[in-house]
Scaffold this motif. Structure first.
Motif, PDB file in Angstrom:
ATOM      1  N   ILE A 114       0.822  -1.194   0.085  1.00 51.57           N
ATOM      2  CA  ILE A 114      -0.080  -0.136   0.092  1.00 51.57           C
ATOM      3  C   ILE A 114       0.901   1.022   0.065  1.00 51.57           C
ATOM      4  CG2 ILE A 114      -0.300   0.159   2.552  1.00 51.57           C
ATOM      5  CD1 ILE A 114      -3.102   1.143   2.141  1.00 51.57           C
ATOM      6  N   GLY A 115       2.140   1.151   0.728  1.00 53.36           N
ATOM      7  CA  GLY A 115       2.887   2.247   0.677  1.00 53.36           C
ATOM      8  C   GLY A 115       3.467   2.560  -0.890  1.00 53.36           C
ATOM      9  N   ASN A 116       3.661   1.385  -1.658  1.00 53.08           N
ATOM     10  CA  ASN A 116       4.083   1.814  -3.196  1.00 53.08           C
ATOM     11  C   ASN A 116       2.765   2.219  -3.821  1.00 53.08           C
ATOM     12  OD1 ASN A 116       5.760  -1.054  -2.314  1.00 53.08           O
ATOM     13  ND2 ASN A 116       6.998   0.725  -3.294  1.00 53.08           N
ATOM     14  N   ALA A 117       1.473   1.602  -3.444  1.00 51.20           N
ATOM     15  CA  ALA A 117       0.406   1.949  -4.326  1.00 51.20           C
ATOM     16  C   ALA A 117       0.068   3.578  -4.025  1.00 51.20           C
ATOM     17  CB  ALA A 117      -0.638   1.230  -3.794  1.00 51.20           C
ATOM     18  N   ARG A 118       0.397   3.983  -2.771  1.00 49.62           N
ATOM     19  CA  ARG A 118       0.154   5.335  -2.542  1.00 49.62           C
ATOM     20  C   ARG A 118       0.887   6.455  -3.352  1.00 49.62           C
ATOM     21  NH1 ARG A 118       1.781   8.671   3.148  1.00 49.62           N
ATOM     22  NH2 ARG A 118       0.252  10.386   2.850  1.00 49.62           N
ATOM     23  N   THR A 348       7.409   7.068   0.575  1.00 50.17           N
ATOM     24  CA  THR A 348       6.879   8.496   0.740  1.00 50.17           C
ATOM     25  C   THR A 348       8.161   9.375   1.225  1.00 50.17           C
ATOM     26  OG1 THR A 348       4.482   7.982   0.930  1.00 50.17           O
ATOM     27  CG2 THR A 348       5.289  10.079   1.554  1.00 50.17           C
ATOM     28  N   ILE A 349       8.796   8.868   2.243  1.00 51.21           N
ATOM     29  CA  ILE A 349       9.923   9.477   2.922  1.00 51.21           C
ATOM     30  C   ILE A 349      10.806  10.039   1.670  1.00 51.21           C
ATOM     31  CG2 ILE A 349      11.812   9.457   4.507  1.00 51.21           C
ATOM     32  CD1 ILE A 349       9.840   7.696   6.082  1.00 51.21           C
ATOM     33  N   ILE A 350      11.375   9.097   1.162  1.00 49.19           N
ATOM     34  CA  ILE A 350      12.114   9.221   0.062  1.00 49.19           C
ATOM     35  C   ILE A 350      11.887  10.021  -1.291  1.00 49.19           C
ATOM     36  CG2 ILE A 350      13.589   7.996  -1.766  1.00 49.19           C
ATOM     37  CD1 ILE A 350      13.769   5.577  -0.150  1.00 49.19           C
ATOM     38  N   LYS A 351      10.540  10.192  -1.214  1.00 46.47           N
ATOM     39  CA  LYS A 351       9.956  11.050  -2.563  1.00 46.47           C
ATOM     40  C   LYS A 351      10.056  12.585  -1.879  1.00 46.47           C
ATOM     41  CE  LYS A 351       5.985  12.091  -5.176  1.00 46.47           C
ATOM     42  NZ  LYS A 351       4.516  11.776  -5.351  1.00 46.47           N
ATOM     43  N   SER A 476       1.951  16.880   7.832  1.00 41.44           N
ATOM     44  CA  SER A 476       2.444  17.940   8.263  1.00 41.44           C
ATOM     45  C   SER A 476       3.858  18.106   8.790  1.00 41.44           C
ATOM     46  CB  SER A 476       1.631  18.050   9.466  1.00 41.44           C
ATOM     47  OG  SER A 476       1.490  17.062  10.435  1.00 41.44           O
ATOM     48  N   ASP A 477       4.527  16.807   8.836  1.00 40.36           N
ATOM     49  CA  ASP A 477       5.743  16.910   9.403  1.00 40.36           C
ATOM     50  C   ASP A 477       6.692  16.802   8.131  1.00 40.36           C
ATOM     51  OD1 ASP A 477       5.257  16.956  12.007  1.00 40.36           O
ATOM     52  OD2 ASP A 477       5.428  14.825  12.303  1.00 40.36           O
ATOM     53  N   ARG A 478       6.366  16.788   6.874  1.00 39.00           N
ATOM     54  CA  ARG A 478       7.326  16.599   5.933  1.00 39.00           C
ATOM     55  C   ARG A 478       7.944  17.808   5.735  1.00 39.00           C
ATOM     56  NH1 ARG A 478       2.726  16.148   1.060  1.00 39.00           N
ATOM     57  NH2 ARG A 478       1.685  18.253   1.249  1.00 39.00           N
ATOM     58  N   PRO A 479       9.350  17.668   4.885  1.00 42.12           N
ATOM     59  CA  PRO A 479       9.778  16.596   4.348  1.00 42.12           C
ATOM     60  C   PRO A 479      10.729  15.961   5.151  1.00 42.12           C
ATOM     61  CG  PRO A 479      10.948  18.753   3.621  1.00 42.12           C
ATOM     62  CD  PRO A 479      10.023  19.187   4.755  1.00 42.12           C
ATOM     63  N   TYR A 480      11.103  16.415   6.428  1.00 41.10           N
ATOM     64  CA  TYR A 480      12.047  15.617   7.002  1.00 41.10           C
ATOM     65  C   TYR A 480      11.522  14.556   8.191  1.00 41.10           C
ATOM     66  CZ  TYR A 480      14.807  19.697   5.276  1.00 41.10           C
ATOM     67  OH  TYR A 480      15.479  20.572   4.497  1.00 41.10           O
ATOM     68  N   TYR A 481      10.175  14.817   8.514  1.00 45.45           N
ATOM     69  CA  TYR A 481       9.655  13.682   9.422  1.00 45.45           C
ATOM     70  C   TYR A 481      10.512  13.691  10.622  1.00 45.45           C
ATOM     71  CZ  TYR A 481       6.818  12.653   5.414  1.00 45.45           C
ATOM     72  OH  TYR A 481       5.979  12.938   4.168  1.00 45.45           O
ATOM     73  N   VAL A 482      11.167  14.465  11.517  1.00 44.29           N
ATOM     74  CA  VAL A 482      11.942  14.608  12.568  1.00 44.29           C
ATOM     75  C   VAL A 482      11.476  13.987  13.502  1.00 44.29           C
ATOM     76  CG1 VAL A 482      13.265  15.941  14.185  1.00 44.29           C
ATOM     77  CG2 VAL A 482      13.425  16.627  11.679  1.00 44.29           C
ATOM     78  N   LYS A 483      10.109  14.213  14.108  1.00 44.91           N
ATOM     79  CA  LYS A 483       9.395  13.796  15.162  1.00 44.91           C
ATOM     80  C   LYS A 483       9.352  12.167  15.078  1.00 44.91           C
ATOM     81  CE  LYS A 483       5.003  13.922  15.759  1.00 44.91           C
ATOM     82  NZ  LYS A 483       3.498  14.445  15.823  1.00 44.91           N
ATOM     83  N   GLY A 484       8.793  11.702  13.729  1.00 44.77           N
ATOM     84  CA  GLY A 484       8.915  10.232  13.797  1.00 44.77           C
ATOM     85  C   GLY A 484      10.015   9.613  13.900  1.00 44.77           C
ATOM     86  N   MET A 485      11.234   9.939  13.428  1.00 40.07           N
ATOM     87  CA  MET A 485      12.293   9.259  13.306  1.00 40.07           C
ATOM     88  C   MET A 485      12.935   9.599  14.911  1.00 40.07           C
ATOM     89  SD  MET A 485      12.824   8.683  10.235  1.00 40.07           S
ATOM     90  CE  MET A 485      12.381   8.973   8.607  1.00 40.07           C
TER      91      MET A 485
END
Length: 544
Positions: A114-118, A348-351, A476-485
């Motif tokens: 589903i990640g690739n499908a997104r 998505t992160i890499i994109k 809302s955290d893109r492009p770096y997604y620091v909180k998740g990391m």
């Protein structure tokens, strides 16, 4: 070849040469399963084969026949060589482990694509918001958790029937996702997919029917390593499908769901025909090899429970109140925060690092290929050195380092290549941790009922981790997604602390059992052991 003594005055006569040959090549086990003091580990005599005498007597060792061994003696002892045992293990590795690893690759492919499908157009065609996408991930894990009790069905139903139903159901549901026309329809299908795959999580428990404790990590590693292989394959396949989709009148994401889901339906037929219920029903083993496979596992389970398709509810209750079950489950929970979130968000992160959708699909594959190789090496050396905690601690800290590297790089606005490099230690770390934690849980239960309950608890608690993980990378955290990391880095560090705590607890338990056993041996010196199960239970030690 060798002989055994019945213990009577007119027992078997043996000259010194023959006795020396026996000393160098065989390990004798008495009816309780205990060993002599020989330092040599050659062929093995095992008890419990009363039902095998009739078709094995003609192939019994020549010395047993020529020295006039009684029928009862031949019924009490069974001989197999180390080469015979290795042959049985190799056949299980080739025919069983690789097959279930392939099945796990298909299941992980169907849950994570589903990640690739997104990024292949799913969100645009169905008008999905970031919150709705999170609910699609969450729906799968809610039903996946609620149906974790199905792990116990491996002990109740014939595995070849049970597993074929699981594979066919998830394959059908995964394929039907290609027909989804709205968020609601896809949500229902994702929830149904969770039920179909929930029954498959007990495969490491199923493998314990065929392997010893110190053989299980590498085989579980082969099984779990199919996950990063599946993701790398999914990314490569998604890249190909996206290229093909540009030339046919079917949306890329619909074609992706269909192409990656349908093979499971076909494979389910082979599962029904090919998967053995236990070592005695493996059609690729000879009659002799089936008995060797059964004999070598006798000391692995107290009381011979492995031979019965029953659950002992007293042991189920005992496992439910065992603190160590909750410690391993807590480790699994923390690991799953990372294990479940990164695969479905990585494209998505890499994109968001500035790459195109097509390039993002391609760049998602290499970190998981590296993780595949590391998982195999980790599992192999964990078995070789008979330790689990050291590898859990090392790889948990490795994963924590990888996530911290991505979080810091995002905070300081470092280039995309530094954030991308952090994916490698993160993926290598958490995939290895998951492999060893699952194995560790099974290793430290001394019966099939406890193993099944332990695995069910591991998944009931551990699979709550994905419910946290799916919230870590909002738009809302893109492009770096620091909180998740940063959150994933903290959770993996907690795994290392919990692993150290569990090691200390198990070491203390081993010391206490050794003291109690030493006292019991002193009190019972000169007495005959009445029950083989009693002797087997004394030999159990927790694996650190």
């Amino acid at each position: 070849m060798g002989s055994s003594s019945s213990g009577s005055e007119d027992g078997l006569a043996m000259d010194m040469n023959e006795e020396g040959y026996l000393e160098e090549n065989f390990e004798l086990k008495d009816l309780t399963g205990s060993h002599n003091d020989s330092k040599y580990l050659g062929s093995t005599f095992d008890p419990g084969f009363e039902d095998s005498h009739s078709d094995e007597e003609d192939r019994s060792p020549s010395i047993l026949r020529s020295r006039g061994a009684s029928a009862s003696t031949l019924q009490s002892f069974m001989l197999y060589t180390p080469e015979e045992e290795r042959s049985v293990i190799r056949k299980f590795d080739r025919h069983l482990v690789l097959f279930v690893a392939f099945l796990y690759m298909l299941s992980f492919l169907d849950r994570s694509n589903i990640g690739n499908a997104r990024i292949a157009g799913l969100s645009e065609d169905l008008h999905l918001s970031s919150l709705q996408y999170e609910w699609l991930l969450r729906a799968f894990y809610i039903t996946y958790i609620l149906f974790e009790w199905m792990t116990l069905l491996w002990k109740v139903l014939p595995p070849h029937i049970y597993l074929s139903i699981c594979v066919a159901s998830w394959g059908l549901i995964a394929s039907v996702q290609s027909c989804a026309f709205s968020f609601t329809s896809l949500l229902v299908l994702r929830a149904a997919l969770g039920i179909g795959e929930a029954g498959f999580v007990g495969v490491p428990f199923y493998l314990s029917f065929f392997y010893k404790r110190d053989e299980l990590a590498f085989r579980t590693g082969l099984f779990i390593s199919a996950a990063p292989l599946a993701i790398s394959f999914a990314s490569s396949l998604a890249w190909v499908i996206t290229k093909i989709g540009n030339h046919i009148p079917i949306a890329d994401w619909r074609l992706l769901f269909l192409v990656e889901g349908f093979p499971s339906i076909v494979v389910s037929v082979f599962v029904f025909l090919y998967i053995p219920d236990n070592p005695e029903t493996a059609r690729y083993l000879t009659l002799r090899e089936r008995k060797v496979a059964r004999s070598r596992l006798r000391k692995e389970t107290v009381g011979g429970e492995a031979e019965k398709r029953v659950l002992k509810w007293s042991e189920v209750r005992e496992t439910l109140i065992d603190p160590k079950s909750y410690l391993t489950a807590a480790m699994f929970f923390c690991s799953n925060v990372a294990f479940s979130s990164l695969p479905v968000f990585l494209p998505t992160i890499i994109k968001e690092m500035g790459y195109s959708s097509l390039t993002s699909q391609a760049l998602s594959a290499p970190p998981y290929l590296a993780a595949f190789l590391v998982v195999l090496l980790t599992a192999y050396y964990s078995d070789r050195y008979r330790t689990r905690s050291a590898f859990v601690i090392f790889h948990a800290l490795l994963a924590s380092f990888g996530y911290a590297m991505m979080a810091i790089a995002g905070t300081v606005g470092a280039s995309a290549k530094w954030r991308y490099l952090g994916v490698y230690p993160a993926a290598m770390g958490f995939f290895s941790v998951v492999t060893i934690v699952i194995t560790w849980t099974i290793n430290n239960q001394d019966s099939d009922s406890k193993k099944g309950t332990g695995v069910a608890m591991l998944n009931y608690i551990g699979q709550l981790g994905p419910l946290v993980g799916v919230h870590l990378y909002p738009d809302s955290d893109r492009p770096y997604y620091v909180k998740g990391m940063a959150i994933c880095a903290c959770f993996m560090a907690i795994v290392a602390v919990l692993a150290y705590m569990l090691r200390r607890i198990l070491d203390l338990k081993n010391r206490r059992m050794a003291d109690e056993e030493s006292k019991a041996n002193g009190e019972d010196e000169g007495l005959v052991v009445k029950n083989a199960a009693d002797q087997g239970s004394k030999g159990f030690k927790f694996m650190l």
